[in-house]
Design a protein around this motif. Structure first.
Motif, short mmCIF file in Angstrom:
data_model
loop_
_atom_site.label_atom_id
_atom_site.label_comp_id
_atom_site.label_asym_id
_atom_site.label_seq_id
_atom_site.Cartn_x
_atom_site.Cartn_y
_atom_site.Cartn_z
N ARG A 108 0.84 -1.21 0.00
CA ARG A 108 0.00 0.00 0.00
C ARG A 108 0.87 1.26 0.00
O ARG A 108 0.55 2.24 -0.67
CB ARG A 108 -0.92 -0.02 1.24
N LEU A 109 1.98 1.23 0.75
CA LEU A 109 2.91 2.35 0.77
C LEU A 109 3.52 2.59 -0.60
O LEU A 109 3.58 3.74 -1.08
CB LEU A 109 4.02 2.08 1.79
N LEU A 110 3.94 1.52 -1.26
CA LEU A 110 4.58 1.66 -2.58
C LEU A 110 3.61 2.23 -3.61
O LEU A 110 3.99 3.03 -4.47
CB LEU A 110 5.12 0.31 -3.04
N LYS A 111 2.34 1.85 -3.51
CA LYS A 111 1.33 2.40 -4.42
C LYS A 111 1.15 3.90 -4.20
O LYS A 111 0.98 4.67 -5.16
CB LYS A 111 0.00 1.68 -4.23
N ALA A 112 1.19 4.32 -2.94
CA ALA A 112 1.06 5.74 -2.62
C ALA A 112 2.24 6.53 -3.20
O ALA A 112 2.07 7.62 -3.75
CB ALA A 112 0.98 5.94 -1.11
N ILE A 113 3.44 5.96 -3.08
CA ILE A 113 4.64 6.62 -3.63
C ILE A 113 4.54 6.72 -5.15
O ILE A 113 4.88 7.75 -5.75
CB ILE A 113 5.91 5.87 -3.20
N ASP A 114 4.08 5.64 -5.79
CA ASP A 114 3.91 5.66 -7.25
C ASP A 114 2.95 6.78 -7.68
O ASP A 114 3.15 7.44 -8.70
CB ASP A 114 3.38 4.31 -7.75
N LYS A 115 1.92 6.97 -6.87
CA LYS A 115 0.93 8.01 -7.16
C LYS A 115 1.58 9.39 -7.12
O LYS A 115 1.32 10.25 -7.98
CB LYS A 115 -0.18 7.92 -6.11
N VAL A 116 2.44 9.61 -6.12
CA VAL A 116 3.15 10.89 -5.99
C VAL A 116 4.11 11.08 -7.16
O VAL A 116 4.20 12.16 -7.74
CB VAL A 116 3.90 10.96 -4.64
N LEU A 117 4.83 10.03 -7.51
CA LEU A 117 5.78 10.11 -8.63
C LEU A 117 5.06 10.47 -9.93
O LEU A 117 5.54 11.28 -10.73
CB LEU A 117 6.52 8.78 -8.79
#
Length: 249
Positions: A108-117
């Motif tokens: 879930r954290l990695l998906k949030a980071i991808d969203k920011v990127l």
């Protein structure tokens, strides 16, 4: 070209900070440049280190995550880490700002980071959305106001506020201890201060009801309030009507 983001953690629980650090370890696009255990340190470090991304808890001692956002000069991307209620989560969804609802997984954290990127890659500006979120998330009347003057952060209990004055893009807050300046609108305070305790008597003034000592007429249909410290403030026609309604005269 691969994006490299500088990230900072602002979280009061050590276990939560350690979990985030373990999840972030080895991430190809992130460099963790620091961690903070409260919002006071967070404001200082964000303005000093200028991270691209901040993982921000909402419910912290001293000042909340939302209050911290109001004090920032540098405006990074934000991923909230929160145990906040569902009402607030609707606000996150509405404003398209990502959040991690505790307890959260690494995936879930990695998906949030991808969203920011992706957002940064598309040159999207999240700051207006963050400001809307800060206002929207306050679903009760203000109990305190947090202000920053250079390197000093002051928490003003709402019962210490005498009146507020509009000054261009800022609001001057007059208290028992002195005067403070905050970059907010009068409209914001009008909607976030209890109408039984505060009245907008004029486009330039919001006054604490129980700090009004006297109301005087100085011209035909023109009035002023005299406060307990003898300050005199003009009252508009609409403001006079509101005073009559609240004070029942």
């Amino acid at each position: 070209m691969k994006q490299e983001l500088k990230a900072l953690i602002v979280e009061d629980e050590e276990l939560a900070r350690n979990l985030l650090k373990s999840y972030l370890k080895g991430h190809p696009s992130l460099t963790l440049i620091g961690e903070c255990e409260n919002g006071f340190i967070g404001v200082q470090k964000i303005n000093e280190l200028k991270p691209d991304l901040v993982f921000l808890d909402i419910q912290m001692p001293k000042i909340t995550g939302f209050e911290m956002l109001e004090l920032l000069e540098h405006k990074p991307e934000i991923i909230f880490t929160t145990a906040y209620d569902q009402y607030a989560l609707k606000a996150f969804d509405y404003n398209a700002i990502d959040y991690l609802l505790k307890p959260f997984s690494k995936d879930r954290l990695l998906k949030a980071i991808d969203k920011v990127l992706e957002r940064i890659g598309n040159n999207e500006n999240s700051q207006e959305k963050l400001e809307q979120l800060s206002a929207y998330a306050v679903n009760e009347y203000l109990q305190r106001i947090v202000v920053k003057d250079r390197h000093k952060i002051t928490i003003i209990p709402i019962e210490n506020v005498r009146y507020l004055e509009s000054l261009d893009d800022y609001v001057l807050i007059y208290t028992d201890e002195g005067r403070h300046m905050k970059q907010k609108t009068m409209k914001y305070f009008e909607s976030h201060l209890s109408p039984s305790d505060f009245i907008r008597i004029h486009r330039s003034y919001i006054v604490r009801v129980d700090y009004i000592d006297e109301i005087q007429q100085y011209e035909k249909e023109s009035y002023m309030v005299i406060l307990k410290d003898k300050t005199k403030l003009k009252v508009s026609k609409t403001g006079y009507k509101k005073i009559k309604e609240v004070l029942h005269f």
